[in-house]
Design a protein around this motif. Structure first.
Motif, PDB file in Angstrom:
ATOM      1  N   THR A  41       0.839  -1.198   0.000  1.00  2.60           N
ATOM      2  CA  THR A  41       0.000   0.000   0.000  1.00  2.60           C
ATOM      3  C   THR A  41       0.876   1.250   0.000  1.00  2.60           C
ATOM      4  OG1 THR A  41      -1.665  -1.183   1.276  1.00  2.60           O
ATOM      5  CG2 THR A  41      -1.817   1.218   1.267  1.00  2.60           C
ATOM      6  N   ASP A  74       1.716  -9.664   1.469  1.00  2.00           N
ATOM      7  CA  ASP A  74       0.345  -9.169   1.487  1.00  2.00           C
ATOM      8  C   ASP A  74      -0.191  -9.121   2.915  1.00  2.00           C
ATOM      9  OD1 ASP A  74      -2.170  -8.358   0.186  1.00  2.00           O
ATOM     10  OD2 ASP A  74      -2.887 -10.322   0.897  1.00  2.00           O
ATOM     11  N   ASP A  77       1.425  -6.286   4.723  1.00  5.20           N
ATOM     12  CA  ASP A  77       0.896  -5.033   4.189  1.00  5.20           C
ATOM     13  C   ASP A  77      -0.477  -4.741   4.792  1.00  5.20           C
ATOM     14  OD1 ASP A  77       0.975  -2.754   2.324  1.00  5.20           O
ATOM     15  OD2 ASP A  77      -0.669  -3.820   1.318  1.00  5.20           O
ATOM     16  N   ARG A  78      -1.335  -5.750   4.852  1.00  6.37           N
ATOM     17  CA  ARG A  78      -2.676  -5.548   5.427  1.00  6.37           C
ATOM     18  C   ARG A  78      -2.590  -5.224   6.915  1.00  6.37           C
ATOM     19  NH1 ARG A  78      -6.107 -10.397   4.134  1.00  6.37           N
ATOM     20  NH2 ARG A  78      -4.237 -11.405   3.411  1.00  6.37           N
ATOM     21  N   SER A 100      -9.271  -9.671   9.725  1.00  9.44           N
ATOM     22  CA  SER A 100      -8.944 -10.255   8.414  1.00  9.44           C
ATOM     23  C   SER A 100      -7.462 -10.609   8.323  1.00  9.44           C
ATOM     24  CB  SER A 100      -9.338  -9.311   7.288  1.00  9.44           C
ATOM     25  OG  SER A 100      -8.539  -8.151   7.305  1.00  9.44           O
ATOM     26  N   VAL A 101      -6.624  -9.803   8.992  1.00 11.56           N
ATOM     27  CA  VAL A 101      -5.190 -10.093   9.009  1.00 11.56           C
ATOM     28  C   VAL A 101      -4.944 -11.417   9.724  1.00 11.56           C
ATOM     29  CG1 VAL A 101      -2.954  -9.298   9.855  1.00 11.56           C
ATOM     30  CG2 VAL A 101      -4.578  -7.658   8.923  1.00 11.56           C
TER      31      VAL A 101
END
Length: 181
Positions: A41, A74, A77-78, A100-101
């Motif tokens: 991001t 990913d 990053d999240r 969600s992570v």
């Protein structure tokens, strides 16, 4: 960094960063503001592979990245994005932001090979911890034994000195009796 304190690890990281900035480096890792490299991001600080020439830091592009590494990047990053949103007040519920992570992390950790590696590392850590505890116990017992021996020796010396003083006093008393006769 095994066996080093967190402070030492931080100091070493700072030293290496400064050394890379001053001397230069073909391959190192630094936290840089993302502009979208490696599908991260933009605007988040992320640890990238970099090269440093004349104090200029350039993110290196790696030609081939495995799918598993892409998943981990990913995930990180999240997580960073969720933390950034919470820190900036853009998200009220940290649990929801990180849910969600966490779900993605468990997906990665369910990989049998990775799970085996993590289990082996944990077993090594526990075995090392147990060995260190046993060694500390042995050292404590040896120290207690040494102190007990020192105390026994000191007591024996005191008793011997008292016995010698008593014998000397008795001998002196006998001499006085002998002289009186």
């Amino acid at each position: 960094m095994t066996g080093r304190s967190p402070n030492m690890a931080s100091a070493l990281a700072i030293y290496r960063h400064i050394e890379s900035l001053v001397v230069g480096s073909e391959k190192t890792t630094m936290g840089c503001l993302s502009t979208g490299q490696y599908n991260t991001t933009p605007g988040c600080v992320f640890g990238f592979p970099v090269s440093v020439t004349d104090g200029v830091v350039s993110v290196r592009e790696v030609e081939e990245i495995s799918e598993k590494l892409k998943e981990i990047i990913d995930l990180q990053d999240r997580q960073l994005l969720a933390e950034k949103k919470v820190a900036l007040g853009e998200c009220d519920d940290i649990e929801k932001a990180l849910q969600s992570v966490e779900q993605s992390l468990w997906t990665i950790l369910e990989n049998p090979k990775l799970k085996k590696q993590l289990d082996e590392k944990e077993a090594e850590r526990k075995a090392k911890e147990e060995a260190e505890k046993k060694a500390a116990d042995i050292r404590a017992k040896e120290e207690a034994k040494r102190k007990a021996e020192e105390e026994a020796l000191k007591k024996a010396e005191e008793e011997a000195a008292a016995a010698a003083a008593a014998a000397a006093a008795e001998e002196e008393a006998e001499e006085i009796d002998y002289d009186a006769d």
